[in-house]
Design a protein around this motif. Structure first.
Motif, PDB file in Angstrom:
ATOM      1  N   MET A 271       0.815  -1.214   0.000  1.00 50.85           N
ATOM      2  CA  MET A 271       0.000   0.000   0.000  1.00 50.85           C
ATOM      3  C   MET A 271       0.848   1.263   0.000  1.00 50.85           C
ATOM      4  SD  MET A 271      -3.326  -0.362  -0.200  1.00 50.85           S
ATOM      5  CE  MET A 271      -3.930   1.185   0.461  1.00 50.85           C
ATOM      6  N   PHE A 272       2.098   1.174   0.470  1.00 49.18           N
ATOM      7  CA  PHE A 272       2.919   2.372   0.561  1.00 49.18           C
ATOM      8  C   PHE A 272       3.150   2.990  -0.822  1.00 49.18           C
ATOM      9  CE2 PHE A 272       5.092  -0.017   4.288  1.00 49.18           C
ATOM     10  CZ  PHE A 272       3.952   0.123   5.057  1.00 49.18           C
ATOM     11  N   TYR A 273       3.310   2.149  -1.838  1.00 44.97           N
ATOM     12  CA  TYR A 273       3.486   2.668  -3.193  1.00 44.97           C
ATOM     13  C   TYR A 273       2.186   3.268  -3.729  1.00 44.97           C
ATOM     14  CZ  TYR A 273       8.207   0.847  -3.467  1.00 44.97           C
ATOM     15  OH  TYR A 273       9.550   0.640  -3.244  1.00 44.97           O
ATOM     16  N   ASN A 274       1.056   2.723  -3.311  1.00 47.17           N
ATOM     17  CA  ASN A 274      -0.214   3.330  -3.694  1.00 47.17           C
ATOM     18  C   ASN A 274      -0.342   4.731  -3.100  1.00 47.17           C
ATOM     19  OD1 ASN A 274      -0.744   0.830  -4.863  1.00 47.17           O
ATOM     20  ND2 ASN A 274      -1.932   0.107  -3.121  1.00 47.17           N
ATOM     21  N   TYR A 275       0.082   4.882  -1.836  1.00 47.69           N
ATOM     22  CA  TYR A 275       0.076   6.204  -1.221  1.00 47.69           C
ATOM     23  C   TYR A 275       0.963   7.164  -2.009  1.00 47.69           C
ATOM     24  CZ  TYR A 275      -1.562   3.573   2.917  1.00 47.69           C
ATOM     25  OH  TYR A 275      -2.244   2.750   3.782  1.00 47.69           O
ATOM     26  N   ALA A 276       2.189   6.725  -2.287  1.00 48.25           N
ATOM     27  CA  ALA A 276       3.152   7.597  -2.967  1.00 48.25           C
ATOM     28  C   ALA A 276       2.667   7.996  -4.353  1.00 48.25           C
ATOM     29  CB  ALA A 276       4.510   6.897  -3.048  1.00 48.25           C
ATOM     30  N   GLY A 277       2.135   7.028  -5.112  1.00 46.52           N
ATOM     31  CA  GLY A 277       1.668   7.322  -6.462  1.00 46.52           C
ATOM     32  C   GLY A 277       0.504   8.288  -6.472  1.00 46.52           C
ATOM     33  N   ALA A 278      -0.470   8.059  -5.603  1.00 45.59           N
ATOM     34  CA  ALA A 278      -1.635   8.946  -5.541  1.00 45.59           C
ATOM     35  C   ALA A 278      -1.228  10.358  -5.148  1.00 45.59           C
ATOM     36  CB  ALA A 278      -2.664   8.388  -4.556  1.00 45.59           C
ATOM     37  N   LEU A 279      -0.318  10.476  -4.197  1.00 44.66           N
ATOM     38  CA  LEU A 279       0.120  11.807  -3.758  1.00 44.66           C
ATOM     39  C   LEU A 279       0.916  12.517  -4.843  1.00 44.66           C
ATOM     40  CD1 LEU A 279       1.053  10.910  -0.073  1.00 44.66           C
ATOM     41  CD2 LEU A 279      -0.855  12.339  -0.838  1.00 44.66           C
ATOM     42  N   ALA A 280       1.675  11.761  -5.631  1.00 47.00           N
ATOM     43  CA  ALA A 280       2.411  12.362  -6.743  1.00 47.00           C
ATOM     44  C   ALA A 280       1.455  12.960  -7.768  1.00 47.00           C
ATOM     45  CB  ALA A 280       3.315  11.318  -7.396  1.00 47.00           C
ATOM     46  N   VAL A 281       0.397  12.223  -8.113  1.00 48.42           N
ATOM     47  CA  VAL A 281      -0.589  12.732  -9.062  1.00 48.42           C
ATOM     48  C   VAL A 281      -1.277  13.969  -8.500  1.00 48.42           C
ATOM     49  CG1 VAL A 281      -2.750  12.225 -10.267  1.00 48.42           C
ATOM     50  CG2 VAL A 281      -0.952  10.496 -10.141  1.00 48.42           C
ATOM     51  N   CYS A 282      -1.667  13.919  -7.228  1.00 45.98           N
ATOM     52  CA  CYS A 282      -2.358  15.051  -6.601  1.00 45.98           C
ATOM     53  C   CYS A 282      -1.534  16.324  -6.705  1.00 45.98           C
ATOM     54  CB  CYS A 282      -2.635  14.748  -5.132  1.00 45.98           C
ATOM     55  SG  CYS A 282      -4.010  13.626  -4.858  1.00 45.98           S
ATOM     56  N   ASP A 283      -0.268  16.242  -6.332  1.00 47.30           N
ATOM     57  CA  ASP A 283       0.568  17.438  -6.273  1.00 47.30           C
ATOM     58  C   ASP A 283       1.020  17.891  -7.653  1.00 47.30           C
ATOM     59  OD1 ASP A 283       1.964  19.433  -4.706  1.00 47.30           O
ATOM     60  OD2 ASP A 283       3.815  18.408  -5.274  1.00 47.30           O
ATOM     61  N   ALA A 284       1.473  16.947  -8.470  1.00 43.38           N
ATOM     62  CA  ALA A 284       2.078  17.306  -9.754  1.00 43.38           C
ATOM     63  C   ALA A 284       1.063  17.648 -10.831  1.00 43.38           C
ATOM     64  CB  ALA A 284       2.984  16.168 -10.229  1.00 43.38           C
ATOM     65  N   LEU A 285      -0.112  17.010 -10.800  1.00 44.14           N
ATOM     66  CA  LEU A 285      -1.084  17.181 -11.882  1.00 44.14           C
ATOM     67  C   LEU A 285      -2.364  17.881 -11.476  1.00 44.14           C
ATOM     68  CD1 LEU A 285      -0.871  13.667 -13.619  1.00 44.14           C
ATOM     69  CD2 LEU A 285       0.480  15.719 -14.103  1.00 44.14           C
ATOM     70  N   CYS A 286      -2.731  17.784 -10.208  1.00 43.53           N
ATOM     71  CA  CYS A 286      -4.063  18.244  -9.793  1.00 43.53           C
ATOM     72  C   CYS A 286      -4.045  19.446  -8.855  1.00 43.53           C
ATOM     73  CB  CYS A 286      -4.829  17.098  -9.136  1.00 43.53           C
ATOM     74  SG  CYS A 286      -4.964  15.629 -10.171  1.00 43.53           S
ATOM     75  N   GLY A 287      -2.868  19.926  -8.486  1.00 47.41           N
ATOM     76  CA  GLY A 287      -2.789  21.107  -7.641  1.00 47.41           C
ATOM     77  C   GLY A 287      -3.192  20.894  -6.199  1.00 47.41           C
ATOM     78  N   ILE A 288      -3.177  19.656  -5.740  1.00 47.28           N
ATOM     79  CA  ILE A 288      -3.508  19.339  -4.344  1.00 47.28           C
ATOM     80  C   ILE A 288      -2.196  19.083  -3.603  1.00 47.28           C
ATOM     81  CG2 ILE A 288      -4.786  17.845  -2.772  1.00 47.28           C
ATOM     82  CD1 ILE A 288      -6.545  19.461  -4.672  1.00 47.28           C
TER      83      ILE A 288
END
Length: 451
Positions: A271-288
């Motif tokens: 699950m740790f990689y799922n956390y990292a991947g989702a957070l990368a998308v949020c910050d880099a692509l979605c402005g979260i």
């Protein structure tokens, strides 16, 4: 366009009817019927900004990452269209779009987040040319369907192009292989932690996807994923990835990313990689930002924890739910069981894969895993049960030094017989790996139902 409108209205009506009859069902059917009427159905939706479409694909972690990413974005006020039910073929995506569209096929959303089956990704991309894609990992899985991971790499090569932004698992070599093709690559990563492990030299490694020489793994965070390097061509995991999960604290169930502390909803290593991947998308692509995303972790619900617990007489049965045919999830389960040093019984019900004819009975994935830590962790007895592969499972244990005297082989999944063997165990600490259907039967048995 009349075919599209007719297909859309039919899909909407079917979706409503199916929801009334059985909520949560019908994730594929409306879209499949719409595609039968209009084969280019998904192409004809209006107002989709492809720069806001994110595909999440790979062997493991697609559903969890999609669920988490969608949850974070919604918690931060974003309008999302997603296939959260897990129908990840073109029909499932068509169903999701039809459900959210107006009667004229117009869509209005901030982002479109779609889990996509890696094998069928070219068919999906042909109608929905997303400009962003997260690749979780590309590993051995369902070999009767997917063959070798190189087959999946070839499928993804049909899709990845210079217009795309890729979000890549820094410690997974096959995913990293695509970095040179995309317009932009963003890397997410997990630092070494208390449950990272190493393997002996007698276990297979991977070939470098660039030069095909052996890769060297310094350690694994999950099976086949960890800090790696090719000593021949220099291909290696980056020492400074863009998004790095650190400070994994299993006692407090917390971790950090960019100095922000997150609650860890589930402490399973994959699950740790799922956390990292989702957070990368949020910050880099979605402005979260990570700080904004952290608040959404407080109420995220996805899967069970390390195991689901049944109480049977005076015994505790801990069910490890895993995706069979897959060394990654099996290795994670083995590591969790091995971390428990108290006396235990281990019941292994590996199964035939019966979605293709002839039914597939190869248990290669068990041979890619390291059983030795489990074997050395105070196991009283083993039960190997399955109609076709019980003896294969037992042989795998014998190869790691387990005495035949402590293995019971049962070439069936008769529920009464399984519990009869559990009754014989002196320990009250039972670990179980089997298919969900067998587990559900065991639950009913305990509750007083029929076998």
């Amino acid at each position: 366009m009349m075919k599209f409108y007719f297909a859309l209205w039919l899909a909407k009506l079917m979706g409503i009817a199916i929801k009334l009859v059985s909520k949560g069902r019908g994730t594929n059917l409306p879209g499949e019927k719409a595609l039968a009427i209009d084969p280019d159905f998904v192409k004809h939706f209006k107002n989709i900004d492809y720069s806001k479409v994110v595909f999440i694909t790979g062997t493991n972690g697609k559903s969890s990452t999609t669920n988490l990413l969608t949850h974070i974005l919604k918690q931060n006020g974003k309008k999302i269209v997603s296939n959260l039910e897990g129908a990840n073929l073109l029909g499932g995506i068509a169903t999701s779009l039809a459900k959210e569209a107006s009667l004229s096929g117009k869509l209005k959303a901030d982002f479109y987040i779609f889990e996509t089956d890696e094998r069928y990704l070219p068919l999906i991309y042909a109608q929905l040319p997303a400009e962003n894609m997260l690749i979780t990992n590309l590993q051995k899985d369902q070999v009767q369907r997917n063959g070798d991971p190189d087959f999946i790499i070839r499928k993804l090569k049909e899709v990845v192009n210079p217009r795309m932004t890729l979000i890549l698992n820094n410690e997974e070599p096959r995913s990293r292989f695509f970095e040179e093709v995309a317009r932009r690559s963003i890397y997410y990563s997990v630092s070494r932690h208390d449950e990272s492990f190493v393997k002996g030299g007698d276990y297979p490694t991977q070939a470098c996807p660039k030069c095909h020489h052996d890769l060297r793994f310094d350690y694994y965070n999950v099976d086949s994923i960890g800090a790696f390097a090719c000593d021949f061509c220099g291909f290696a995991s980056k020492s400074t990835p863009d998004y790095l999960v650190t400070a994994l604290n299993f006692k407090d169930n917390t971790f950090k990313l960019k100095d922000v502390v997150f609650n860890m909803p589930y402490d399973l290593p994959f699950m740790f990689y799922n956390y990292a991947g989702a957070l990368a998308v949020c910050d880099a692509l979605c402005g979260i930002t990570p700080a904004a995303a952290a608040r959404a972790f407080e109420n995220f619900k996805n899967i069970g924890g390390r195991f689901e617990v049944l109480t049977y007489k005076n015994k505790t049965i801990k069910y490890m739910r895993i995706k069979q045919e897959n060394p990654d999830t099996l290795q994670s389960a083995l590591n969790i069981m091995a971390s428990d040093k108290s006396k235990k019984m281990v019941a292994l019900g590996l199964y035939v894969v019966n979605d293709f004819v002839p039914h597939y009975i190869n248990t290669f994935y068990a041979f890619d895993c390291d059983f030795k830590p489990l074997v050395d962790s105070n196991v009283e007895r083993y039960l190997c049960f399955s109609e076709h592969v019980a003896y294969d499972t037992a042989n795998r244990l014998v190869y790691d030094g387990v005495s035949k005297e402590v293995i019971t082989i049962m070439d069936s999944d008769n529920i009464s017989e399984i519990f009869a063997e559990i009754d014989k165990a002196e320990t009250d600490n039972i670990y179980l790996i089997t298919w969900i259907s067998t587990f559900e039967k065991m639950k009913k048995f305990i509750e007083g139902g029929q076998n």
